[in-house]
Enzyme design. Structure first.
Site, PDB file in Angstrom:
ATOM      1  N   ILE A 196       0.851  -1.218  -0.026  1.00 39.44           N
ATOM      2  CA  ILE A 196      -0.053   0.036   0.030  1.00 39.44           C
ATOM      3  C   ILE A 196       0.832   1.268   0.150  1.00 39.44           C
ATOM      4  CG2 ILE A 196      -2.027   1.220   1.118  1.00 39.44           C
ATOM      5  CD1 ILE A 196      -2.537  -1.681   2.514  1.00 39.44           C
ATOM      6  N   GLU A 213       4.576  -5.019  10.043  1.00 36.40           N
ATOM      7  CA  GLU A 213       4.602  -6.592   9.762  1.00 36.40           C
ATOM      8  C   GLU A 213       2.924  -6.531   9.543  1.00 36.40           C
ATOM      9  OE1 GLU A 213       6.593  -8.779   9.164  1.00 36.40           O
ATOM     10  OE2 GLU A 213       8.624  -7.697   9.828  1.00 36.40           O
ATOM     11  N   THR A 252      -6.027  -1.319  10.717  1.00 33.80           N
ATOM     12  CA  THR A 252      -6.721  -2.146   9.981  1.00 33.80           C
ATOM     13  C   THR A 252      -8.110  -2.656  10.572  1.00 33.80           C
ATOM     14  OG1 THR A 252      -6.991  -4.713   9.792  1.00 33.80           O
ATOM     15  CG2 THR A 252      -5.320  -3.783  11.278  1.00 33.80           C
ATOM     16  N   ASP A 253      -8.973  -3.030   9.753  1.00 40.19           N
ATOM     17  CA  ASP A 253     -10.348  -3.390  10.559  1.00 40.19           C
ATOM     18  C   ASP A 253     -10.179  -4.682  11.491  1.00 40.19           C
ATOM     19  OD1 ASP A 253     -10.142  -5.369   8.509  1.00 40.19           O
ATOM     20  OD2 ASP A 253     -11.918  -5.267   7.568  1.00 40.19           O
ATOM     21  N   GLU A 254      -9.046  -5.239  11.529  1.00 36.74           N
ATOM     22  CA  GLU A 254      -9.243  -6.605  12.103  1.00 36.74           C
ATOM     23  C   GLU A 254      -9.018  -6.392  13.599  1.00 36.74           C
ATOM     24  OE1 GLU A 254      -6.318  -9.472  10.281  1.00 36.74           O
ATOM     25  OE2 GLU A 254      -6.635  -8.614   8.417  1.00 36.74           O
ATOM     26  N   TYR A 269      -1.117 -10.350  15.017  1.00 38.53           N
ATOM     27  CA  TYR A 269      -1.084  -9.217  14.212  1.00 38.53           C
ATOM     28  C   TYR A 269      -2.048  -8.113  14.520  1.00 38.53           C
ATOM     29  CZ  TYR A 269      -2.271  -6.392  10.166  1.00 38.53           C
ATOM     30  OH  TYR A 269      -2.812  -5.399   9.337  1.00 38.53           O
ATOM     31  N   LYS A 295      -1.435  -4.182  15.862  1.00 36.91           N
ATOM     32  CA  LYS A 295      -1.971  -3.130  15.444  1.00 36.91           C
ATOM     33  C   LYS A 295      -2.831  -2.562  16.407  1.00 36.91           C
ATOM     34  CE  LYS A 295      -1.631  -1.647  11.838  1.00 36.91           C
ATOM     35  NZ  LYS A 295      -0.428  -0.965  11.209  1.00 36.91           N
ATOM     36  N   PRO A 333      -5.403 -21.022  12.399  1.00 39.21           N
ATOM     37  CA  PRO A 333      -5.872 -21.089  14.067  1.00 39.21           C
ATOM     38  C   PRO A 333      -6.322 -19.584  14.271  1.00 39.21           C
ATOM     39  CG  PRO A 333      -3.472 -21.738  13.830  1.00 39.21           C
ATOM     40  CD  PRO A 333      -3.790 -21.436  12.299  1.00 39.21           C
ATOM     41  N   GLY A 334      -7.607 -19.641  15.029  1.00 42.54           N
ATOM     42  CA  GLY A 334      -8.224 -18.334  15.389  1.00 42.54           C
ATOM     43  C   GLY A 334      -8.690 -17.557  14.136  1.00 42.54           C
ATOM     44  N   HIS A 335      -9.004 -18.394  13.113  1.00 47.74           N
ATOM     45  CA  HIS A 335      -9.429 -17.534  11.823  1.00 47.74           C
ATOM     46  C   HIS A 335     -10.669 -16.942  12.132  1.00 47.74           C
ATOM     47  CE1 HIS A 335      -9.789 -18.153   7.100  1.00 47.74           C
ATOM     48  NE2 HIS A 335      -9.804 -16.977   7.404  1.00 47.74           N
TER      49      HIS A 335
HETATM   50  P1  NAD Z   1       3.382  -4.747   3.575  1.00 51.21           P
HETATM   51  O1  NAD Z   1       3.776  -5.784   4.290  1.00 51.21           O
HETATM   52  O2  NAD Z   1       3.314  -5.122   1.900  1.00 51.21           O
HETATM   53  O3  NAD Z   1       4.528  -3.585   3.624  1.00 51.21           O
HETATM   54  C1  NAD Z   1       5.134  -3.248   4.943  1.00 51.21           C
HETATM   55  C2  NAD Z   1       6.379  -2.254   4.658  1.00 51.21           C
HETATM   56  O4  NAD Z   1       6.778  -1.801   5.979  1.00 51.21           O
HETATM   57  C3  NAD Z   1       7.223  -2.916   3.881  1.00 51.21           C
HETATM   58  O5  NAD Z   1       7.755  -2.490   2.703  1.00 51.21           O
HETATM   59  C4  NAD Z   1       8.339  -3.180   4.823  1.00 51.21           C
HETATM   60  O6  NAD Z   1       9.891  -3.290   4.476  1.00 51.21           O
HETATM   61  C5  NAD Z   1       8.319  -2.060   5.860  1.00 51.21           C
HETATM   62  N1  NAD Z   1       8.409  -2.369   7.177  1.00 51.21           N
HETATM   63  C6  NAD Z   1       8.375  -3.367   7.902  1.00 51.21           C
HETATM   64  N2  NAD Z   1       8.971  -3.332   8.965  1.00 51.21           N
HETATM   65  C7  NAD Z   1       9.546  -1.950   9.035  1.00 51.21           C
HETATM   66  C8  NAD Z   1      10.328  -1.096  10.049  1.00 51.21           C
HETATM   67  N3  NAD Z   1      10.675  -1.795  11.431  1.00 51.21           N
HETATM   68  N4  NAD Z   1      10.911  -0.120   9.679  1.00 51.21           N
HETATM   69  C9  NAD Z   1      10.591   0.444   8.491  1.00 51.21           C
HETATM   70  N5  NAD Z   1       9.788  -0.116   7.560  1.00 51.21           N
HETATM   71  C10 NAD Z   1       9.307  -1.407   8.015  1.00 51.21           C
HETATM   72  O7  NAD Z   1       2.079  -4.100   4.232  1.00 51.21           O
HETATM   73  P2  NAD Z   1       0.788  -3.608   3.570  1.00 51.21           P
HETATM   74  O8  NAD Z   1      -0.456  -4.450   2.860  1.00 51.21           O
HETATM   75  O9  NAD Z   1       1.441  -2.423   2.439  1.00 51.21           O
HETATM   76  O10 NAD Z   1       0.239  -2.653   4.646  1.00 51.21           O
HETATM   77  C11 NAD Z   1       0.664  -1.419   4.733  1.00 51.21           C
HETATM   78  C12 NAD Z   1      -0.025  -0.819   6.327  1.00 51.21           C
HETATM   79  O11 NAD Z   1      -1.614  -0.954   6.048  1.00 51.21           O
HETATM   80  C13 NAD Z   1       0.024  -1.609   7.471  1.00 51.21           C
HETATM   81  O12 NAD Z   1       0.303  -0.733   8.522  1.00 51.21           O
HETATM   82  C14 NAD Z   1      -0.959  -2.686   7.539  1.00 51.21           C
HETATM   83  O13 NAD Z   1      -1.291  -3.027   8.872  1.00 51.21           O
HETATM   84  C15 NAD Z   1      -2.109  -1.587   6.907  1.00 51.21           C
HETATM   85  N6  NAD Z   1      -3.427  -2.187   6.407  1.00 51.21           N
HETATM   86  C16 NAD Z   1      -3.175  -3.407   5.465  1.00 51.21           C
HETATM   87  C17 NAD Z   1      -4.288  -3.873   4.862  1.00 51.21           C
HETATM   88  C18 NAD Z   1      -3.997  -4.766   3.517  1.00 51.21           C
HETATM   89  O14 NAD Z   1      -5.138  -5.451   3.106  1.00 51.21           O
HETATM   90  N7  NAD Z   1      -2.910  -4.979   2.938  1.00 51.21           N
HETATM   91  C19 NAD Z   1      -5.578  -3.673   5.203  1.00 51.21           C
HETATM   92  C20 NAD Z   1      -5.785  -2.550   6.183  1.00 51.21           C
HETATM   93  C21 NAD Z   1      -4.236  -2.021   6.826  1.00 51.21           C
HETATM   94  P1  TYD Z   2      -5.038 -12.696   3.662  1.00 49.35           P
HETATM   95  O1  TYD Z   2      -5.026 -12.218   2.271  1.00 49.35           O
HETATM   96  O2  TYD Z   2      -4.062 -13.331   4.460  1.00 49.35           O
HETATM   97  O3  TYD Z   2      -5.727 -11.284   4.748  1.00 49.35           O
HETATM   98  P2  TYD Z   2      -6.296 -11.203   6.068  1.00 49.35           P
HETATM   99  O4  TYD Z   2      -6.167 -12.689   6.893  1.00 49.35           O
HETATM  100  O5  TYD Z   2      -5.642 -10.263   6.698  1.00 49.35           O
HETATM  101  O6  TYD Z   2      -7.825 -11.119   5.904  1.00 49.35           O
HETATM  102  O7  TYD Z   2      -6.246 -13.530   3.721  1.00 49.35           O
HETATM  103  C1  TYD Z   2      -7.786 -13.427   3.360  1.00 49.35           C
HETATM  104  C2  TYD Z   2      -8.589 -14.567   3.618  1.00 49.35           C
HETATM  105  O8  TYD Z   2      -8.266 -15.456   2.700  1.00 49.35           O
HETATM  106  C3  TYD Z   2      -8.549 -14.853   5.192  1.00 49.35           C
HETATM  107  O9  TYD Z   2      -9.789 -15.365   5.483  1.00 49.35           O
HETATM  108  C4  TYD Z   2      -7.731 -16.112   4.889  1.00 49.35           C
HETATM  109  C5  TYD Z   2      -7.737 -16.699   3.640  1.00 49.35           C
HETATM  110  N1  TYD Z   2      -6.747 -17.505   3.019  1.00 49.35           N
HETATM  111  C6  TYD Z   2      -7.003 -18.711   2.489  1.00 49.35           C
HETATM  112  O10 TYD Z   2      -8.147 -19.231   2.533  1.00 49.35           O
HETATM  113  N2  TYD Z   2      -5.897 -19.416   1.881  1.00 49.35           N
HETATM  114  C7  TYD Z   2      -4.638 -18.596   1.661  1.00 49.35           C
HETATM  115  O11 TYD Z   2      -3.562 -19.090   1.193  1.00 49.35           O
HETATM  116  C8  TYD Z   2      -4.434 -17.269   2.238  1.00 49.35           C
HETATM  117  C9  TYD Z   2      -2.941 -16.860   2.243  1.00 49.35           C
HETATM  118  C10 TYD Z   2      -5.480 -17.011   2.898  1.00 49.35           C
END
Ligand code: NAD
Ligand code: TYD
Length: 356
Positions: free
Chosen positions: A15, A86, A136-138, A162, A166, A293-295
């Site tokens: 993102i 992370e 996150t919404d989680e 995770y 957050k 686990p804990g899904h």
């Molecule tokens: P991502 O895992 O793709 O990217 C995380 C980035 O942070 C990476 O570039 C990594 O190198 C960097 N990073 C990790 N630890 C670091 C540290 N200690 N110092 C500096 N940089 C560090 O994650 P994403 O999916 O792009 O998510 C970005 C943010 O959005 C996160 O805070 C996540 O919780 C939040 N978010 C993600 C989603 C989603 O669906 N992906 C949804 C809602 C919120």
């Molecule tokens: P994910 O992309 O890991 O996002 P989050 O757990 O943060 O919602 O997973 C999205 C949904 O897909 C979640 O319900 C777990 C499921 N999933 C699978 O069924 N198989 C997979 O291999 C992965 C990575 C996720």
């Protein structure tokens, strides 16, 4: 770097990279991008900005307080947009320590240095400054099938390491507003998808496995529900929250697109059947595997506050966004080859070896 810069953390991740690209295109203003380049960070995602003086990349850890302090002193950003984290639930189950280290301790270090920097700004600049925390919404936990969607008032009930890490960072951000007056804004967003997503997450994993005719591992009964938002809609929402969000407030961001996992996987297969008919039907690759686990069963977002207060609504529909995403991966196999390296294969063996 010229005046008006913002500091983005985690801007080489999924993102964050989409945000930096969109920010420079839309605002034309400079970005200092602090990213540790963990397995999830990838400078190839920012290749379009090569040679662009508006983008300054700094490899480093948000927990490195001396580094953060010197960046703030040097660039005097008017805002911080904090993506670094992370971010993968399955990894947090195998190894929660990194999640506490970065998401909790790292966010704390960043907040402390931000507070020190902000408190010595002239008062007009203090008022204008923003610390935007991307969450996150989680953090809200899991919904039953008929429960109303999460609002900003829903109590926190994180269920994975995770989401707990957050939630802890969200609470710290809240406290820095209430205790010190730091002008913070927190956004809680649903599942993102789109270009540059690391293929450990559901949608890119399914696309890439299907292309290689590998099994498509669906956890449990496949009936878990997520709300899906195209990544550029999330980036726009963050820009809007930064510009117009009220300090101390939190905003829920969602796509109004609740789907079961099995429906998402079938939709990916249907698009690939059209684009790669030789390998159709891709659905035959679907394989139900041991559940996480804990899904959490269901997430759903009520984004009414974003819509009513800030005038934001998602632009992309799920079906068109998913098609764009599949096409992006097909057109960008070089990027995929760059990230699907040794570390990636180790992760696939660790997480899916025992699920098969
Ligand atoms: P991502 O895992 O793709 O990217 C995380 C980035 O942070 C990476 O570039 C990594 O190198 C960097 N990073 C990790 N630890 C670091 C540290 N200690 N110092 C500096 N940089 C560090 O994650 P994403 O999916 O792009 O998510 C970005 C943010 O959005 C996160 O805070 C996540 O919780 C939040 N978010 C993600 C989603 C989603 O669906 N992906 C949804 C809602 C919120
Ligand atoms: P994910 O992309 O890991 O996002 P989050 O757990 O943060 O919602 O997973 C999205 C949904 O897909 C979640 O319900 C777990 C499921 N999933 C699978 O069924 N198989 C997979 O291999 C992965 C990575 C996720």
């Amino acid at each position: 770097m010229s005046a008006g810069a913002i500091l983005v953390t985690g801007g080489a991740g999924f993102i964050g990279a989409n945000f930096v690209l969109a920010w420079i295109a839309a605002e034309g203003a400079p970005v200092v991008n602090l990213d540790k380049l963990t397995y999830a960070g990838n400078l190839d995602s920012l290749a379009r900005l090569k040679g662009d003086t508006r983008h300054r990349f700094v490899k480093g850890d948000i927990g490195d307080r001396a580094l953060v302090a010197s960046l703030l002193r040097e660039h005097k950003p008017r805002a911080i947009v904090h993506f670094a984290a992370e971010s993968h639930v399955d990894r947090s189950i195998h190894g929660p320590a990194d999640f506490v280290q970065t998401n909790v301790m790292g966010s704390f270090a960043l907040l402390e240095e931000t507070r020190a920097y902000w408190s010595q700004l002239p008062s007009a600049e203090q008022d204008r400054f923003r610390f935007l925390h991307v969450s996150t919404d989680e953090v809200y936990g899991s919904l039953g099938p008929r429960d109303p969607a999460f609002t900003e008032e829903t109590p926190y009930a994180p269920n994975s390491p995770y989401s707990a890490s957050k939630a802890a960072s969200d609470h710290l951000v809240r406290s820095y507003h209430h205790t010190y007056g730091l002008p913070t804004v927190t956004t809680n967003c649903s599942n993102n998808y789109g270009p540059y997503q690391f293929p450990e997450k559901l949608i890119p994993l399914m696309i890439l496995n299907a292309l290689q005719r590998k099994p498509l591992p669906v956890y449990g009964d496949g009936r878990n529900v997520r709300d899906w938002l195209f990544v550029s809609d999330h980036c726009e929402a963050v820009r809007v929250a930064l510009a117009r969000g009220r300090p101390g407030e939190t905003y829920n961001i969602g796509g109004n697109a609740e789907k079961t996992n099995i429906d998402v996987v079938r939709a990916v297969c249907a698009i690939l059947d059209e684009l790669r008919p030789d390998a159709a039907p891709h659905e035959k690759l679907i394989s139900y595997v041991q559940d996480r686990p804990g899904h959490d069963r269901r997430y759903a977002i009520d984004a009414g506050k974003m819509r009513n207060e800030l005038g934001w609504a998602p632009r992309e529909r799920f079906d068109s966004g998913l098609r764009r995403t599949v096409e992006w991966y097909l057109d960008n196999m070089k990027w995929v080859d760059g990230v699907a390296s040794g570390e990636y294969r180790n992760w696939i063996d660790l997480n899916y070896g025992k699920r098969a």
